[in-house]
Design a protein around this motif. Structure first.
Motif, PDB file in Angstrom:
ATOM      1  N   LYS A  10       0.836  -1.201   0.000  1.00 21.15           N
ATOM      2  CA  LYS A  10       0.000   0.000   0.000  1.00 21.15           C
ATOM      3  C   LYS A  10       0.875   1.257   0.000  1.00 21.15           C
ATOM      4  O   LYS A  10       0.650   2.180  -0.784  1.00 21.15           O
ATOM      5  N   LEU A  13       2.446   1.814  -3.395  1.00 22.66           N
ATOM      6  CA  LEU A  13       1.506   2.317  -4.393  1.00 22.66           C
ATOM      7  C   LEU A  13       1.125   3.767  -4.130  1.00 22.66           C
ATOM      8  O   LEU A  13       0.916   4.532  -5.073  1.00 22.66           O
ATOM      9  N   HIS A  16       2.852   6.458  -5.980  1.00 21.58           N
ATOM     10  CA  HIS A  16       2.665   6.523  -7.432  1.00 21.58           C
ATOM     11  C   HIS A  16       1.256   6.924  -7.841  1.00 21.58           C
ATOM     12  O   HIS A  16       0.879   6.723  -9.001  1.00 21.58           O
ATOM     13  N   LEU A  39      -3.173   5.183 -11.850  1.00 20.78           N
ATOM     14  CA  LEU A  39      -3.470   4.866 -10.450  1.00 20.78           C
ATOM     15  C   LEU A  39      -4.158   6.084  -9.849  1.00 20.78           C
ATOM     16  O   LEU A  39      -3.561   7.133  -9.673  1.00 20.78           O
ATOM     17  N   THR A  42      -5.718   5.324  -3.505  1.00 23.11           N
ATOM     18  CA  THR A  42      -5.465   4.176  -2.637  1.00 23.11           C
ATOM     19  C   THR A  42      -6.345   4.321  -1.403  1.00 23.11           C
ATOM     20  O   THR A  42      -6.513   5.420  -0.876  1.00 23.11           O
ATOM     21  N   TYR A  65      -4.839  -5.115  -2.135  1.00 22.56           N
ATOM     22  CA  TYR A  65      -3.395  -5.294  -1.989  1.00 22.56           C
ATOM     23  C   TYR A  65      -3.055  -6.775  -1.859  1.00 22.56           C
ATOM     24  O   TYR A  65      -1.976  -7.211  -2.258  1.00 22.56           O
ATOM     25  N   VAL A  75       1.385  -5.271 -10.955  1.00 23.38           N
ATOM     26  CA  VAL A  75       1.284  -3.844 -11.247  1.00 23.38           C
ATOM     27  C   VAL A  75       2.656  -3.338 -11.662  1.00 23.38           C
ATOM     28  O   VAL A  75       3.634  -3.515 -10.941  1.00 23.38           O
ATOM     29  N   TYR A  88       5.668  -4.712  -9.051  1.00 19.48           N
ATOM     30  CA  TYR A  88       5.365  -5.276  -7.732  1.00 19.48           C
ATOM     31  C   TYR A  88       5.021  -6.747  -7.887  1.00 19.48           C
ATOM     32  O   TYR A  88       3.975  -7.081  -8.392  1.00 19.48           O
TER      33      TYR A  88
END
Length: 91
Positions: A10, A13, A16, A39, A42, A65, A75, A88
């Motif tokens: 998490k 991400l 990004h 993206l 989150t 996740y 991803v 990832y």
């Protein structure tokens, strides 16, 4: 599943958000779905990707996740030149 691993994914991400990404998801029955988009956001348990409109019927998709941790989703974050920046995959 380790909670630390999920929080690390998490956190990675979150840095990004707004970046162009490529997704490879397990579509079932030996199918792989490849999507591109941005993206967008989150959340505590999921992340949202706004898909490129000309390529996909849906506008947004969400994944957890845990999908990344279990390798159901891969991803890849891309930079402006279209080169792969970070992938990832938890091994």
């Amino acid at each position: 599943m380790s909670k630390n691993s999920l929080s690390e994914i998490k956190r990675s991400l979150e840095t990004h958000v707004g970046a162009k990404i490529m997704l490879k998801a397990n579509g079932g029955r030996k199918k792989t779905i490849e999507r591109t988009g941005v993206l967008e956001e989150t959340y505590p348990s999921v992340f949202i990707v706004k898909l490129d409109q000309e390529q996909h019927a849906f506008k947004r998709v969400s994944y957890s996740y845990a999908d990344i941790l279990t390798e159901s989703v891969e991803v890849t974050v891309c930079n402006d030149e279209g080169q792969v920046k970070i992938t990832y995959i938890e091994h």
